[in-house]
Design an enzyme around this catalytic site. Structure first.
Site, PDB file in Angstrom:
ATOM      1  N   ASP A  14       0.821  -1.226   0.000  1.00 32.51           N
ATOM      2  CA  ASP A  14       0.000   0.000   0.000  1.00 32.51           C
ATOM      3  C   ASP A  14       0.851   1.271   0.000  1.00 32.51           C
ATOM      4  OD1 ASP A  14      -2.458  -1.571   0.347  1.00 32.51           O
ATOM      5  OD2 ASP A  14      -1.768  -1.857   2.399  1.00 32.51           O
ATOM      6  N   ASN A  39      -5.011  -9.843  -5.170  1.00 35.03           N
ATOM      7  CA  ASN A  39      -4.943  -9.343  -3.793  1.00 35.03           C
ATOM      8  C   ASN A  39      -4.242  -7.995  -3.740  1.00 35.03           C
ATOM      9  OD1 ASN A  39      -2.534 -10.581  -4.563  1.00 35.03           O
ATOM     10  ND2 ASN A  39      -2.026 -11.272  -2.512  1.00 35.03           N
ATOM     11  N   HIS A  42      -3.937  -1.349  -6.722  1.00 39.34           N
ATOM     12  CA  HIS A  42      -3.185  -0.178  -7.157  1.00 39.34           C
ATOM     13  C   HIS A  42      -4.158   0.916  -7.586  1.00 39.34           C
ATOM     14  CE1 HIS A  42       0.648  -2.745  -8.039  1.00 39.34           C
ATOM     15  NE2 HIS A  42       0.292  -2.716  -6.781  1.00 39.34           N
ATOM     16  N   THR A  43      -4.132   2.040  -6.870  1.00 37.55           N
ATOM     17  CA  THR A  43      -5.067   3.136  -7.111  1.00 37.55           C
ATOM     18  C   THR A  43      -4.395   4.232  -7.925  1.00 37.55           C
ATOM     19  OG1 THR A  43      -6.176   2.674  -5.010  1.00 37.55           O
ATOM     20  CG2 THR A  43      -6.584   4.824  -6.013  1.00 37.55           C
ATOM     21  N   GLN A 225       2.122  -5.750  -3.383  1.00 38.37           N
ATOM     22  CA  GLN A 225       2.374  -5.852  -1.940  1.00 38.37           C
ATOM     23  C   GLN A 225       3.688  -5.135  -1.576  1.00 38.37           C
ATOM     24  OE1 GLN A 225       1.564  -9.281  -3.455  1.00 38.37           O
ATOM     25  NE2 GLN A 225      -0.501  -8.522  -3.318  1.00 38.37           N
ATOM     26  N   THR A 308      -9.299  -4.802   0.048  1.00 43.82           N
ATOM     27  CA  THR A 308     -10.169  -5.335   1.101  1.00 43.82           C
ATOM     28  C   THR A 308     -11.101  -4.301   1.709  1.00 43.82           C
ATOM     29  OG1 THR A 308      -8.531  -4.859   2.823  1.00 43.82           O
ATOM     30  CG2 THR A 308      -8.383  -7.006   1.721  1.00 43.82           C
ATOM     31  N   GLY A 309     -10.740  -3.011   1.593  1.00 42.15           N
ATOM     32  CA  GLY A 309     -11.522  -1.972   2.250  1.00 42.15           C
ATOM     33  C   GLY A 309     -11.255  -1.892   3.736  1.00 42.15           C
TER      34      GLY A 309
END
EC number: 6.3.4.4
Length: 438
Positions: A14, A39, A42-43, A225, A308-309
């Site tokens: 993150d 999993n 990427h924003t 990750q 996952t939020g």
């Protein structure tokens, strides 16, 4: 000049890799994912439009870029199709620009069922997986029973292999975890539905990338990750199921390791972690730890997992863990992200050492999670700043206290900070040294 650049996380994931990959791919011809699965989260924010990618490489938003999913990635056909749809609705020709290795292991419904059943069975000892079948798919790969993208070329043989592996997994689900069996017929029908799409995107990834290298094309390898979640070098067992470090690039893409030129380590100006596991500099977890500074980091930094939020745990920058990441990855330079989140804090702390129970001090983090949990962080305090750094595009736009903070991180880690991110948009960035031009 480095034609082949690796972008990877140096913390617990993150770190903001997606934005940086998108920024740097203006000069790239290829962006390659080499490990992990959906999993990852990427924003990207471009001209105010937010895009969240989990499986497709971040270069997909650039017209000039070919995107490649290497053999080290475990691929969920369902997740891929779901991710492709909104991109294609926006006019992005995903099928023309996305290529897949036939050696990618498939994530199928029984992997998801197994992942979730195990987490439930672990109870309070749950690892905190995303529950998306990543680990079980890698298990099948290592056990040599997994199905791969290339198996979809022969559906008759695929059906036979599927039946055998599902008998194995369903036996465990029903008899050990007391869960429902997964329907063989349904999984097979789903596979028949996406086989043509996936096989149409298959290429020989090693050959493609080697030819690109010989042409002098610029290649970006996009990690998922973070280093401290690496299956071998992370805080085991609170780790992911793949090699998130630079060593995973060659194995997960088939690209020769000698040709890698620049390793860009992405690090937040503070630390975050999702799920269980040791976190020495932790300030806030939303439950037992409620430090107001930690809450500030989480709130201002919008620290919720893109996949996952889940609320991310937050803490101070950890130079000790960073030194381990530098050793493992041979980091060439850092990109420091979310500097603007520190705006308004009166003082900042950096962890410079770990004090052990016997009084000794570690300058590099230990390997085992058990040892991590016993350390006491040693902090150095620095003045914060009240000025606004959001959107800064040059060092001259930063307050002196922010510049001093960056310089201190460079001194403590021995690695230069080449890029500074001051906001989510690709334009909100200070580039001191461009990796492709280093």
């Amino acid at each position: 000049m480095a034609n082949n650049v690796v972008v990877l996380g140096t913390q617990w994931g993150d770190e903001g890799k997606g934005k940086i990959v998108d920024l740097l791919t203006e000069d790239a011809k290829y962006v390659v994912r080499y490990q992990g699965g959906h999993n990852a989260g990427h924003t990207l924010v471009i001209d105010g439009v937010k895009t969240v990618l989990h499986l497709i490489p971040s270069g997909i938003l650039r017209d000039n870029v070919k995107c490649v999913i290497g053999n080290g990635v475990v691929l969920s056909p369902e997740a891929l199709i779901k991710e492709m749809k909104p991109l294609e609705e926006r006019g992005i020709p995903v099928r023309e620009r996305l290529f897949i290795s036939e050696a990618c292991p498939l994530i199928l419904p029984y992997h998801v069922a197994m992942d979730q059943a195990r987490e439930i069975a672990r109870g309070k000892k749950a690892i905190g997986t995303t529950g998306r079948g990543i680990g079980p798919a890698y298990e099948d790969k290592v056990a040599r029973r997994g199905l791969r993208v290339g198996d979809l070329f022969d559906m008759e043989a695929f059906a036979e292999k599927l039946k055998e592996v599902m008998e194995f997994h369903n036996f465990q689900l029903v008899n050990f975890y007391k869960a429902e069996a997964v329907s063989y017929e349904e999984v097979l029908e789903q596979a028949k539905g996406y086989a043509e799409l996936l096989t149409s995107m298959v290429i020989d990834v090693t050959d493609e990338l080697d030819a690109a290298r010989k042409r002098g094309d610029k290649i970006m390898f996009e990690g998922a990750q973070g280093t401290l979640l690496d299956i071998d070098h992370g805080t085991y067992p609170y780790v992911t199921s793949s090699n998130t470090t630079a060593g995973g690039v060659a194995a997960g893409s088939g690209f020769g390791p000698r040709y890698l030129g620049y390793i860009l380590g992405i690090a937040k100006a503070y630390c975050t972690r999702v799920g269980a596991g040791p976190f020495p500099t932790e300030l806030y977890d939303g439950q037992e730890k409620q430090d107001p500074v930690g809450k500030h980091l989480g709130t201002v930094g919008h620290e919720f997992g893109a996949t996952t939020g889940r609320l991310r745990r937050t803490g101070w920058f950890d130079a000790v863990a960073m030194r381990r990441a530098i050793q493992i990855n041979s980091v060439s330079g850092f990109c420091l992200t979310k500097l603007d989140v520190l705006d308004g804090l009166k003082e900042l702390k950096i962890c410079t050492g770990y004090q052990m129970e016997d009084g000794s001090v570690l300058e590099v983090s230990p390997m085992a999670a058990e040892a991590f949990e016993k350390v006491t962080p040693i902090y150095e305090t620095m003045p914060g700043w009240s000025e606004n750094t959001f959107g800064a595009k040059s060092l001259e736009d930063l307050p002196q206290a922010a510049i001093n903070y960056i310089k201190r991180i460079e001194e403590l880690t021995g690695v230069p900070v080449d890029i500074i991110s001051t906001g989510p948009d690709r334009n909100e960035t200070i580039v001191k040294v461009h990796p492709f031009e280093s």
